[in-house]
Design a protein around this motif. Structure first.
Motif, PDB file in Angstrom:
ATOM      1  N   ILE A 121      25.621  20.916 177.085  1.00 40.12           N
ATOM      2  CA  ILE A 121      26.751  20.303 175.829  1.00 40.12           C
ATOM      3  C   ILE A 121      25.742  20.191 174.420  1.00 40.12           C
ATOM      4  O   ILE A 121      24.348  19.616 174.646  1.00 40.12           O
ATOM      5  CB  ILE A 121      27.549  18.986 175.817  1.00 40.12           C
ATOM      6  CG1 ILE A 121      28.004  19.548 177.023  1.00 40.12           C
ATOM      7  CG2 ILE A 121      27.455  18.294 175.026  1.00 40.12           C
ATOM      8  CD1 ILE A 121      28.605  17.882 177.895  1.00 40.12           C
ATOM      9  N   VAL A 122      25.485  20.735 173.768  1.00 38.59           N
ATOM     10  CA  VAL A 122      24.343  20.250 172.194  1.00 38.59           C
ATOM     11  C   VAL A 122      25.638  19.905 171.020  1.00 38.59           C
ATOM     12  O   VAL A 122      26.492  19.763 170.538  1.00 38.59           O
ATOM     13  CB  VAL A 122      24.129  21.829 171.507  1.00 38.59           C
ATOM     14  CG1 VAL A 122      23.142  21.423 170.331  1.00 38.59           C
ATOM     15  CG2 VAL A 122      23.313  22.751 172.663  1.00 38.59           C
ATOM     16  N   ASN A 123      24.729  18.100 171.470  1.00 45.66           N
ATOM     17  CA  ASN A 123      25.715  17.620 169.474  1.00 45.66           C
ATOM     18  C   ASN A 123      24.644  18.184 168.723  1.00 45.66           C
ATOM     19  O   ASN A 123      23.580  17.641 168.286  1.00 45.66           O
ATOM     20  CB  ASN A 123      25.121  16.463 170.169  1.00 45.66           C
ATOM     21  CG  ASN A 123      25.878  15.244 169.267  1.00 45.66           C
ATOM     22  OD1 ASN A 123      26.203  15.718 167.925  1.00 45.66           O
ATOM     23  ND2 ASN A 123      26.281  13.965 169.562  1.00 45.66           N
ATOM     24  N   ALA A 125      32.481  12.776 170.734  1.00 49.63           N
ATOM     25  CA  ALA A 125      33.196  13.499 170.918  1.00 49.63           C
ATOM     26  C   ALA A 125      32.672  14.042 172.521  1.00 49.63           C
ATOM     27  O   ALA A 125      33.513  14.963 174.202  1.00 49.63           O
ATOM     28  CB  ALA A 125      33.350  14.735 170.252  1.00 49.63           C
ATOM     29  N   CYS A 126      31.262  14.134 172.216  1.00 51.88           N
ATOM     30  CA  CYS A 126      30.515  14.959 173.900  1.00 51.88           C
ATOM     31  C   CYS A 126      30.284  13.743 174.641  1.00 51.88           C
ATOM     32  O   CYS A 126      30.177  14.671 175.729  1.00 51.88           O
ATOM     33  CB  CYS A 126      29.052  14.831 172.704  1.00 51.88           C
ATOM     34  SG  CYS A 126      28.469  16.217 171.398  1.00 51.88           S
ATOM     35  N   GLU A 127      30.490  12.819 174.184  1.00 50.05           N
ATOM     36  CA  GLU A 127      30.185  11.972 175.283  1.00 50.05           C
ATOM     37  C   GLU A 127      31.484  12.401 175.802  1.00 50.05           C
ATOM     38  O   GLU A 127      31.584  12.141 178.012  1.00 50.05           O
ATOM     39  CB  GLU A 127      29.941  10.336 175.043  1.00 50.05           C
ATOM     40  CG  GLU A 127      29.548   9.605 174.673  1.00 50.05           C
ATOM     41  CD  GLU A 127      28.286   9.788 175.786  1.00 50.05           C
ATOM     42  OE1 GLU A 127      28.227   9.773 176.545  1.00 50.05           O
ATOM     43  OE2 GLU A 127      26.570   9.921 175.705  1.00 50.05           O
ATOM     44  N   ALA A 128      33.027  12.172 175.688  1.00 53.52           N
ATOM     45  CA  ALA A 128      34.074  12.328 175.505  1.00 53.52           C
ATOM     46  C   ALA A 128      33.946  14.147 176.874  1.00 53.52           C
ATOM     47  O   ALA A 128      34.009  14.430 177.597  1.00 53.52           O
ATOM     48  CB  ALA A 128      35.747  12.446 175.482  1.00 53.52           C
ATOM     49  N   TYR A 133      23.577  17.561 178.237  1.00 60.34           N
ATOM     50  CA  TYR A 133      23.857  17.334 177.911  1.00 60.34           C
ATOM     51  C   TYR A 133      22.482  16.636 176.228  1.00 60.34           C
ATOM     52  O   TYR A 133      21.643  16.236 176.643  1.00 60.34           O
ATOM     53  CB  TYR A 133      24.818  15.820 178.109  1.00 60.34           C
ATOM     54  CG  TYR A 133      25.034  15.389 176.169  1.00 60.34           C
ATOM     55  CD1 TYR A 133      25.178  16.048 174.965  1.00 60.34           C
ATOM     56  CD2 TYR A 133      25.161  13.935 176.045  1.00 60.34           C
ATOM     57  CE1 TYR A 133      25.242  15.293 173.864  1.00 60.34           C
ATOM     58  CE2 TYR A 133      25.654  13.515 175.171  1.00 60.34           C
ATOM     59  CZ  TYR A 133      25.445  13.673 173.648  1.00 60.34           C
ATOM     60  OH  TYR A 133      26.261  12.829 172.562  1.00 60.34           O
ATOM     61  N   ASP A 134      22.673  17.534 175.839  1.00 59.68           N
ATOM     62  CA  ASP A 134      21.011  17.679 174.714  1.00 59.68           C
ATOM     63  C   ASP A 134      21.762  16.648 173.652  1.00 59.68           C
ATOM     64  O   ASP A 134      22.286  17.052 172.448  1.00 59.68           O
ATOM     65  CB  ASP A 134      20.823  18.845 174.003  1.00 59.68           C
ATOM     66  CG  ASP A 134      19.521  18.728 172.931  1.00 59.68           C
ATOM     67  OD1 ASP A 134      19.268  17.792 173.250  1.00 59.68           O
ATOM     68  OD2 ASP A 134      19.518  19.449 173.293  1.00 59.68           O
ATOM     69  N   ASP A 135      21.582  15.441 174.445  1.00 61.32           N
ATOM     70  CA  ASP A 135      21.181  14.493 173.059  1.00 61.32           C
ATOM     71  C   ASP A 135      20.260  14.139 172.378  1.00 61.32           C
ATOM     72  O   ASP A 135      20.474  12.707 171.874  1.00 61.32           O
ATOM     73  CB  ASP A 135      22.237  13.485 174.001  1.00 61.32           C
ATOM     74  CG  ASP A 135      20.904  12.359 175.104  1.00 61.32           C
ATOM     75  OD1 ASP A 135      20.107  13.066 175.216  1.00 61.32           O
ATOM     76  OD2 ASP A 135      21.494  11.721 175.387  1.00 61.32           O
ATOM     77  N   ARG A 136      19.330  14.615 172.172  1.00 61.74           N
ATOM     78  CA  ARG A 136      18.183  14.165 171.685  1.00 61.74           C
ATOM     79  C   ARG A 136      18.031  14.396 170.019  1.00 61.74           C
ATOM     80  O   ARG A 136      19.317  14.882 169.826  1.00 61.74           O
ATOM     81  CB  ARG A 136      17.269  15.414 171.884  1.00 61.74           C
ATOM     82  CG  ARG A 136      16.452  15.542 173.414  1.00 61.74           C
ATOM     83  CD  ARG A 136      15.649  16.138 173.898  1.00 61.74           C
ATOM     84  NE  ARG A 136      16.033  17.592 173.455  1.00 61.74           N
ATOM     85  CZ  ARG A 136      15.641  18.510 173.138  1.00 61.74           C
ATOM     86  NH1 ARG A 136      13.992  18.306 173.111  1.00 61.74           N
ATOM     87  NH2 ARG A 136      15.825  19.532 172.424  1.00 61.74           N
ATOM     88  N   ILE A 142      28.498  24.093 174.513  1.00 66.95           N
ATOM     89  CA  ILE A 142      29.666  23.805 174.162  1.00 66.95           C
ATOM     90  C   ILE A 142      28.950  23.382 172.504  1.00 66.95           C
ATOM     91  O   ILE A 142      28.353  22.391 173.358  1.00 66.95           O
ATOM     92  CB  ILE A 142      30.223  22.846 175.045  1.00 66.95           C
ATOM     93  CG1 ILE A 142      31.390  23.435 176.197  1.00 66.95           C
ATOM     94  CG2 ILE A 142      31.505  22.399 174.159  1.00 66.95           C
ATOM     95  CD1 ILE A 142      31.908  22.093 176.427  1.00 66.95           C
ATOM     96  N   THR A 143      28.683  23.528 171.541  1.00 67.49           N
ATOM     97  CA  THR A 143      28.548  22.865 170.207  1.00 67.49           C
ATOM     98  C   THR A 143      29.438  21.988 170.520  1.00 67.49           C
ATOM     99  O   THR A 143      30.687  22.559 169.666  1.00 67.49           O
ATOM    100  CB  THR A 143      28.042  23.616 169.508  1.00 67.49           C
ATOM    101  OG1 THR A 143      27.217  25.114 170.285  1.00 67.49           O
ATOM    102  CG2 THR A 143      26.891  23.579 168.557  1.00 67.49           C
ATOM    103  N   VAL A 144      29.110  20.982 169.321  1.00 66.46           N
ATOM    104  CA  VAL A 144      29.479  19.523 168.456  1.00 66.46           C
ATOM    105  C   VAL A 144      29.353  19.985 167.552  1.00 66.46           C
ATOM    106  O   VAL A 144      28.304  18.981 167.581  1.00 66.46           O
ATOM    107  CB  VAL A 144      30.068  18.712 169.807  1.00 66.46           C
ATOM    108  CG1 VAL A 144      30.550  17.703 169.019  1.00 66.46           C
ATOM    109  CG2 VAL A 144      30.402  19.395 170.833  1.00 66.46           C
TER     110      VAL A 144
END
Ligand code: ATP
Ligand code: MG
Ligand code: MG
Ligand code: MG
Length: 440
Positions: free
Chosen positions: A352-354, A365-368, A382-385, A405-407
């Motif tokens: 998951i890319v934020n 949205a990423c957390e969900a 989850y790339d949360d950096r 998944i890109t958000v």
């Protein structure tokens, strides 16, 4: 897993010591670290893939009724003196002496030890057969030229299994059964591994096939009829107890010409139509052997017959290079951006890319999505950096997760995220809900 809390020591530069792509990518993706020549630590990402490969091997062995156990890495030299291999094995064997001056060795394989387990067990009647025991354990071979990373290590992980049967016919059924399990095992890892007639080497025996993954960087030269690459095992159901069914699979997969250089016969090869003759290179990812009473006779592994006489059991051994498979899979599945994991062995199911970390709408949205995937039993990364999009994409591409998944804030305004397939590069816009549904 959240990338900000993970341990993923990726390298920015190509490591100089890596000569082949799988070694380079495993180092760059922070999967392994070399501790001495041919001896590696498995860092978290590499360890995850190793465990998934082991899991597939376990499942396919147990599907066929083979029984797991665990033997030690260190073995007493005396067992190997009984079979005569202590002197024969040569310098590849790492010999050790303990404080009481007893000779030990770090096992390169386990025929002697399993034969010892069998002969000292309560199994004494022909009625207790057939039996196949296996384990997945570290081996040590003091290879002259450890190279190509985990492909030719000195310490490496192998699945080795051993069958005990009353007759040659029964033992050949065990041989065929192993061939079937291996075909299924490799296909589940996204690999085509071709059974080829091979040479017995120090294990011994005339019946032996190696399984080879075609790759330019393979160390074996192989000769085959191209028709063989059209065969797949697929998801056919098979009765592993049926001699006929297993034999039919062996015939289907070994009737065409396919040999390694050790057994290659040019006159026979010339009988293959020229347009189908292939000479290529391959990586040996497994080998099966039938060697009869080679170990049971000198070591006294026998069973009682109805008339009270005792006969030595017929045996075979069967190996899969579990740690080598990581290299083989990457050789077979990568592009210039990095690894492309087959779904069966991927370390995480999706990334998951934020695109805008710290933005309340993209963050939530990423957390969900992260929570939803986990709730459904998947393991996302989850790339949360707080990093640039380009750097995040490059890292995901390098480590090769099958889906991303890109958000981003713009898409999210219309309830849209992007789902990207690592292998095809295809992008699709859809709602977060649909993206999750596509992955489960
Ligand atoms: P090779 O020909 O590559 O030296 P081998 O024929 O000596 O392998 P086997 O005794 O058949 O190896 O062992 C079973 C499997 O273990 C091999 O098919 C291979 O996949 C794996 N293997 C053997 N040696 C190594 C090694 N040094 N490093 C990693 N895997 C190995
Ligand atoms: Mg070898
Ligand atoms: Mg070999
Ligand atoms: Mg071999």
């Amino acid at each position: 897993m959240r990338l900000s809390r993970y341990f993923l020591p990726v390298l920015k530069e190509d490591p100089k010591e890596a000569q082949i792509v799988s070694h380079r990518l495993m180092l760059r993706a922070g999967m392994i670290r070399q501790q001495a020549a041919g001896i590696y630590s498995w860092l978290p990402l590499g360890y995850k893939v190793l465990r998934r490969i082991e899991q597939i091997v376990h499942e396919e062995q147990q599907r066929a009724g083979h029984i797991p156990l665990l033997m030690p890495t260190l073995q007493p030299a005396d067992l190997w003196r009984e079979s005569g291999r202590y002197d024969d094995y040569g310098e590849e064997m790492l010999r050790i002496r303990d404080r009481h001056k007893r000779d030990l060795l770090y096992g390169p394989t386990n025929e002697e030890m399993i034969t010892d387990i069998f002969r000292s067990s309560n199994i004494s009647s022909y009625k207790d057969l057939p039996l196949t025991l296996y384990h997945i354990q570290w081996k040590f071979r003091d290879e002259i030229r450890p190279r190509f990373g985990v492909m030719r290590g000195r310490e490496f992980l192998m699945k080795d299994g051993y069958n005990f049967d009353l007759t040659k016919e029964d033992a050949l059924h065990a041989y065929n059964r192993h061939l079937v399990t291996y075909l299924r095992t490799y296909e589940r890892m996204g690999l085509q591994a071709i059974p080829m007639r091979a040479d017995g080497g120090p294990i011994g025996g005339d019946y032996t096939h190696e399984f080879l993954v075609l790759a330019e960087t393979g160390e074996s030269e192989v000769f085959y009829d191209s028709e063989i690459t059209d065969l797949t095992f697929g998801d056919r159901q098979i009765d592993y107890d049926s001699k006929e069914e297993c034999q039919a699979v062996l015939e289907e997969f070994t009737s065409r010409y396919a040999r390694t250089d050790e057994t290659h016969d040019d006159a026979l090869f010339q009988q293959v139509p020229e347009s189908r003759r292939r000479v290529a290179r391959g990586i040996e990812v497994g080998q099966i052997f039938y060697f009869g009473t080679k170990y049971s006779e000198p070591m006294g592994a026998t069973v009682a017959m109805p008339d009270g006489s005792r006969v030595p059991v017929h045996m075979g051994s069967h190996g899969i290079g579990v740690s080598r498979l990581l290299g083989a899979i990457i050789e077979a599945s990568h592009d210039d951006k990095g690894i492309i994991w087959p779904e069966g062995v991927t370390p995480f199911h999706a990334g998951i890319v934020n695109l805008k970390q710290g933005d309340s709408s993209t963050d939530s949205a990423c957390e969900a999505i992260y929570a939803e995937l986990r709730a459904r039993g998947l393991d996302p990364l989850y790339d949360d950096r707080d990093e640039r999009a380009g750097a995040k994409f490059a890292r995901m591409d390098l480590i090769g997760l099958p889906w991303r998944i890109t958000v981003g804030p713009r898409g999210l305004a219309n309830n849209m995220v992007e789902l990207t397939n690592r292998r095809t590069g295809e992008n699709e816009e859809m709602s977060p809900k649909d993206a999750v549904a596509r992955l489960v």
